[in-house]
Scaffold this motif. Structure first.
Motif, short mmCIF file in Angstrom:
data_model
loop_
_atom_site.label_atom_id
_atom_site.label_comp_id
_atom_site.label_asym_id
_atom_site.label_seq_id
_atom_site.Cartn_x
_atom_site.Cartn_y
_atom_site.Cartn_z
N LEU A 119 7.62 0.30 -8.45
CA LEU A 119 6.39 -0.16 -9.09
C LEU A 119 5.91 -1.47 -8.48
N GLN A 120 6.85 -2.37 -8.17
CA GLN A 120 6.47 -3.63 -7.55
C GLN A 120 5.94 -3.40 -6.14
N LEU A 121 6.56 -2.46 -5.43
CA LEU A 121 6.09 -2.15 -4.08
C LEU A 121 4.65 -1.65 -4.10
N GLU A 122 4.34 -0.78 -5.06
CA GLU A 122 2.96 -0.29 -5.17
C GLU A 122 1.99 -1.44 -5.42
N LYS A 123 2.37 -2.37 -6.28
CA LYS A 123 1.51 -3.52 -6.55
C LYS A 123 1.32 -4.36 -5.31
N ASP A 124 2.42 -4.57 -4.56
CA ASP A 124 2.32 -5.36 -3.34
C ASP A 124 1.40 -4.70 -2.32
N LEU A 125 1.54 -3.38 -2.20
CA LEU A 125 0.69 -2.66 -1.24
C LEU A 125 -0.76 -2.71 -1.67
N GLU A 126 -1.02 -2.55 -2.97
CA GLU A 126 -2.39 -2.62 -3.47
C GLU A 126 -3.00 -3.98 -3.16
N SER A 127 -2.23 -5.05 -3.31
CA SER A 127 -2.76 -6.39 -3.06
C SER A 127 -3.04 -6.60 -1.58
N VAL A 128 -2.24 -5.97 -0.72
CA VAL A 128 -2.46 -6.08 0.73
C VAL A 128 -3.72 -5.31 1.14
N LEU A 129 -3.89 -4.11 0.58
CA LEU A 129 -5.01 -3.25 0.97
C LEU A 129 -6.33 -3.69 0.34
N GLY A 130 -6.28 -4.14 -0.90
CA GLY A 130 -7.52 -4.44 -1.60
C GLY A 130 -8.35 -3.18 -1.73
N PRO A 131 -9.66 -3.29 -1.52
CA PRO A 131 -10.53 -2.12 -1.68
C PRO A 131 -10.50 -1.18 -0.48
N ARG A 132 -9.73 -1.48 0.55
CA ARG A 132 -9.75 -0.66 1.77
C ARG A 132 -9.07 0.70 1.58
N GLY A 133 -8.08 0.77 0.69
CA GLY A 133 -7.36 2.03 0.50
C GLY A 133 -7.35 2.45 -0.95
N ARG A 134 -7.26 3.75 -1.18
CA ARG A 134 -7.25 4.29 -2.54
C ARG A 134 -6.09 5.27 -2.67
N MET A 135 -5.16 4.97 -3.58
CA MET A 135 -4.08 5.91 -3.82
C MET A 135 -4.56 7.00 -4.78
N VAL A 136 -4.29 8.26 -4.43
CA VAL A 136 -4.78 9.37 -5.23
C VAL A 136 -3.65 10.22 -5.80
N ALA A 137 -2.44 10.07 -5.27
CA ALA A 137 -1.33 10.89 -5.78
C ALA A 137 0.00 10.30 -5.31
N SER A 138 1.07 10.68 -6.00
CA SER A 138 2.42 10.31 -5.56
C SER A 138 3.37 11.45 -5.91
N GLU A 139 4.42 11.60 -5.11
CA GLU A 139 5.48 12.57 -5.34
C GLU A 139 6.81 11.83 -5.33
N THR A 140 7.65 12.11 -6.30
CA THR A 140 8.95 11.44 -6.39
C THR A 140 10.02 12.50 -6.57
N ARG A 173 -6.04 0.55 8.38
CA ARG A 173 -4.87 1.20 8.96
C ARG A 173 -3.82 0.17 9.37
N ASP A 174 -4.26 -0.93 9.95
CA ASP A 174 -3.32 -1.98 10.36
C ASP A 174 -2.59 -2.57 9.15
N SER A 175 -3.26 -2.64 8.01
CA SER A 175 -2.62 -3.18 6.81
C SER A 175 -1.44 -2.30 6.39
N PHE A 176 -1.62 -0.98 6.45
CA PHE A 176 -0.51 -0.07 6.16
C PHE A 176 0.64 -0.29 7.14
N ASP A 177 0.30 -0.38 8.43
CA ASP A 177 1.35 -0.48 9.45
C ASP A 177 2.12 -1.79 9.31
N ARG A 178 1.41 -2.89 9.08
CA ARG A 178 2.11 -4.18 8.91
C ARG A 178 3.01 -4.14 7.69
N PHE A 179 2.53 -3.52 6.62
CA PHE A 179 3.34 -3.43 5.40
C PHE A 179 4.62 -2.66 5.67
#
Length: 347
Positions: A277-298, A317-323
């Motif tokens: 859950l913390q990882l998702e929050k961190d990724l959301e803060s890195v991406l901001g409005p650039r990316g939208r999560m639509v689904a997850s599988e666990t 795309r670079d934000s994902f790669d750096r993360f």
């Protein structure tokens, strides 16, 4: 990792820029005069060539505007790949004026129901068409069955063509993509059919009820007995975000329940769940409005987060790669996916 073509490096960019330079210098005046006088000369061929330079399968048309007197539309005919290009064309357009506005998909044309469709096995008086709507509330999609008395004397392909045109005119391209899962034809009037003209009212009510997507959760099991938890936004509609054409799968390994001496069902233990859950929050803060999560599988020690972003936005795309580079338990894969085929199984 699949290589993703860059919009900014393609001929389409130059073709879009050339179109709007022509429009600003001469095109707006030429097409306005043609619409007013009905004298088009070689203007349709000129515009067609410039639109086809963006992509050979794009088409254009003019019609009445909603806020302006006229509308210029470039359409991909419901093809997600072409819808992206049409949307980029629209967003590069100048501001609408009193005379012209611009659209990237054909708008509804309910007035067509007062006319007759020619060029098929026989003329089709569209005002006589009836449609049965089979609504699936779980998927938020409808199956439409179109009936017309003329279908009894027409071939199947012509019936289907007439039905598809009718539905497009009733709802417009985007709403067909948004709400219609399938269109079929019948030569006998279904018991629950209704006049075609009233069908748009049903979808207007649907749009009001499902305006905001909501997260849903489902559970299943793999063949090996591991639990699978799927979370997804519903309704899941690419057409509401036509420029988000880059799918990024963020794959995260986690500590499983069995590591604590508990039965191993493949899901994360308590500490791992908090970390995810913390990882998702961190990724959301890195991406901001650039990316939208639509689904997850666990499942089975792996969580896959499904994101979409704009393939033209290199920073996204670079934000994902750096993360991913900053975390040893994270991998990302990018795939060009207009139409969101990678998450269609979650609809």
């Amino acid at each position: 990792m699949e290589l993703v073509r860059q919009w900014g490096d393609t001929a389409e960019t130059e073709a879009v820029g050339a179109f709007w330079r022509w429009w600003s210098v001469a095109g707006a005046g030429l097409i306005t005069a043609a619409v007013m006088t009905g004298v088009y000369g070689d203007l349709p061929e000129m515009i067609g060539a410039m639109v086809m330079a963006i992509h050979p399968e794009l088409r254009w048309e003019t019609g009445p505007g909603a806020r302006s007197r006229h509308r210029l539309c470039v359409s991909g005919g419901g093809d997600p790949r072409l819808r992206v290009l049409a949307e980029r064309w629209r967003r590069a357009a100048p501001r609408p004026t009193e005379t012209w506005e611009f659209a990237a998909a054909r708008e509804p044309q309910p007035n067509m129901l007062t006319g007759t469709l020619e060029g098929l096995d026989q003329p089709v008086d569209l005002g006589l068409a009836r449609i049965a709507v089979d609504w699936d509330p779980r998927r938020a999609l409808a199956e439409l069955t179109v009936f017309h008395p003329a279908f009894k004397g027409m071939g199947t392909n012509d019936c289907r063509q007439a039905a598809r045109l009718l539905v497009d005119w009733l709802l417009g391209e985007d709403d067909v993509q948004r709400w219609v899962g399938a269109v079929s034809v019948t030569r006998t009037d279904p018991r629950d059919s209704q006049p075609a003209a009233v069908v748009p009212e049903f979808f207007q009510a649907v749009a009001t009820r499902t305006a905001d997507p909501r997260w849903t959760m489902r559970e299943a099991k793999t063949s090996s007995g591991h639990r699978v938890i799927v979370c997804a936004l519903r309704p899941l509609r690419w057409v509401d975000h036509p420029l988000l054409d880059l799918h990024t799968a963020v794959r995260v390994r986690y500590r499983r329940t069995g590591n604590d001496g508990l039965p191993d069902d493949g899901l994360p233990d308590g500490e791992a769940l908090l970390g995810l859950l913390q990882l998702e929050k961190d990724l959301e803060s890195v991406l901001g409005p650039r990316g939208r999560m639509v689904a997850s599988e666990t499942s089975n020690g792996l969580r896959v987060l499904h994101y979409y972003s704009d393939s033209e936005d290199q920073n996204g795309r670079d934000s994902f790669d750096r993360f991913a580079r900053s975390r040893k338990d994270v991998q990302v894969d990018h795939t060009h996916d207009p139409g969101w085929g990678r998450v269609r199984k979650f609809i």
